[in-house]
Design a protein around this motif. Sequence first.
Motif, PDB file in Angstrom:
ATOM      1  N   VAL A  39       0.811  -1.229   0.000  1.00 52.24           N
ATOM      2  CA  VAL A  39       0.000   0.000   0.000  1.00 52.24           C
ATOM      3  C   VAL A  39       0.842   1.275   0.000  1.00 52.24           C
ATOM      4  O   VAL A  39       0.289   2.372  -0.081  1.00 52.24           O
ATOM      5  N   GLN A  40       2.146   1.146   0.081  1.00 48.79           N
ATOM      6  CA  GLN A  40       3.004   2.330   0.179  1.00 48.79           C
ATOM      7  C   GLN A  40       2.839   3.284  -0.991  1.00 48.79           C
ATOM      8  O   GLN A  40       2.944   4.489  -0.820  1.00 48.79           O
ATOM      9  N   LYS A  41       2.614   2.785  -2.162  1.00 51.72           N
ATOM     10  CA  LYS A  41       2.580   3.633  -3.353  1.00 51.72           C
ATOM     11  C   LYS A  41       1.159   3.995  -3.800  1.00 51.72           C
ATOM     12  O   LYS A  41       0.985   4.653  -4.809  1.00 51.72           O
ATOM     13  N   THR A  42       0.157   3.580  -3.046  1.00 52.11           N
ATOM     14  CA  THR A  42      -1.213   3.902  -3.448  1.00 52.11           C
ATOM     15  C   THR A  42      -1.492   5.382  -3.233  1.00 52.11           C
ATOM     16  O   THR A  42      -0.869   6.037  -2.390  1.00 52.11           O
ATOM     17  N   GLY A  43      -2.407   5.905  -4.001  1.00 55.09           N
ATOM     18  CA  GLY A  43      -2.756   7.320  -3.898  1.00 55.09           C
ATOM     19  C   GLY A  43      -3.238   7.715  -2.517  1.00 55.09           C
ATOM     20  O   GLY A  43      -2.893   8.768  -1.993  1.00 55.09           O
ATOM     21  N   MET A  45      -2.474   6.351   0.410  1.00 54.64           N
ATOM     22  CA  MET A  45      -1.368   6.391   1.377  1.00 54.64           C
ATOM     23  C   MET A  45      -0.448   7.577   1.115  1.00 54.64           C
ATOM     24  O   MET A  45       0.010   8.226   2.045  1.00 54.64           O
ATOM     25  N   ARG A  46      -0.176   7.873  -0.150  1.00 54.32           N
ATOM     26  CA  ARG A  46       0.654   9.038  -0.466  1.00 54.32           C
ATOM     27  C   ARG A  46      -0.025  10.306   0.036  1.00 54.32           C
ATOM     28  O   ARG A  46       0.624  11.200   0.570  1.00 54.32           O
ATOM     29  N   ALA A  47      -1.351  10.397  -0.122  1.00 58.64           N
ATOM     30  CA  ALA A  47      -2.095  11.567   0.352  1.00 58.64           C
ATOM     31  C   ALA A  47      -2.034  11.652   1.879  1.00 58.64           C
ATOM     32  O   ALA A  47      -1.861  12.740   2.442  1.00 58.64           O
ATOM     33  N   LEU A  48      -2.176  10.523   2.556  1.00 58.87           N
ATOM     34  CA  LEU A  48      -2.107  10.506   4.021  1.00 58.87           C
ATOM     35  C   LEU A  48      -0.733  10.949   4.504  1.00 58.87           C
ATOM     36  O   LEU A  48      -0.622  11.798   5.395  1.00 58.87           O
ATOM     37  N   VAL A  49       0.319  10.395   3.917  1.00 59.43           N
ATOM     38  CA  VAL A  49       1.680  10.746   4.320  1.00 59.43           C
ATOM     39  C   VAL A  49       1.931  12.233   4.073  1.00 59.43           C
ATOM     40  O   VAL A  49       2.478  12.934   4.924  1.00 59.43           O
ATOM     41  N   ALA A  50       1.503  12.754   2.929  1.00 57.93           N
ATOM     42  CA  ALA A  50       1.693  14.175   2.625  1.00 57.93           C
ATOM     43  C   ALA A  50       0.950  15.058   3.628  1.00 57.93           C
ATOM     44  O   ALA A  50       1.485  16.067   4.094  1.00 57.93           O
ATOM     45  N   ALA A  51      -0.276  14.675   3.991  1.00 57.70           N
ATOM     46  CA  ALA A  51      -1.049  15.460   4.961  1.00 57.70           C
ATOM     47  C   ALA A  51      -0.383  15.449   6.332  1.00 57.70           C
ATOM     48  O   ALA A  51      -0.295  16.490   6.997  1.00 57.70           O
ATOM     49  N   LEU A  52       0.093  14.284   6.767  1.00 58.15           N
ATOM     50  CA  LEU A  52       0.774  14.204   8.061  1.00 58.15           C
ATOM     51  C   LEU A  52       2.062  15.016   8.061  1.00 58.15           C
ATOM     52  O   LEU A  52       2.367  15.720   9.026  1.00 58.15           O
ATOM     53  N   GLU A  53       2.825  14.921   6.978  1.00 60.02           N
ATOM     54  CA  GLU A  53       4.055  15.708   6.880  1.00 60.02           C
ATOM     55  C   GLU A  53       3.759  17.198   6.990  1.00 60.02           C
ATOM     56  O   GLU A  53       4.465  17.936   7.661  1.00 60.02           O
ATOM     57  N   GLU A  54       2.696  17.639   6.328  1.00 59.27           N
ATOM     58  CA  GLU A  54       2.330  19.058   6.363  1.00 59.27           C
ATOM     59  C   GLU A  54       1.964  19.507   7.778  1.00 59.27           C
ATOM     60  O   GLU A  54       2.423  20.543   8.242  1.00 59.27           O
TER      61      GLU A  54
END
Length: 77
Positions: A39-43, A45-54
């Motif tokens: 699931v690392q490369k799914t849209g 998960m990428r959106a979740l990681v980007a939101a958390l980073e922000e």
Amino acid sequence: GLGIALLSTFLAEEDPGLVRLLPDQHDPIDIWMVLHPDVQKTGRMRALVAALEEVFQRHQETQPPALPATPAQMHTD
């Protein structure tokens, strides 16, 4: 009434149902996120990681620099 958890203060402060037990304790910690390789490369998960980073980046920019850990605070695995 259901338990005790270690939460990021800046996120937990927004929930009026939570009570801070140790208001004078401020321990900076690293936060890790573990994702299954499938699931690392799914849209999503990428959106979740980007939101958390922000969120965490925004918080970090508003905080004074952390003090270095004292020997008593350091540990090894």
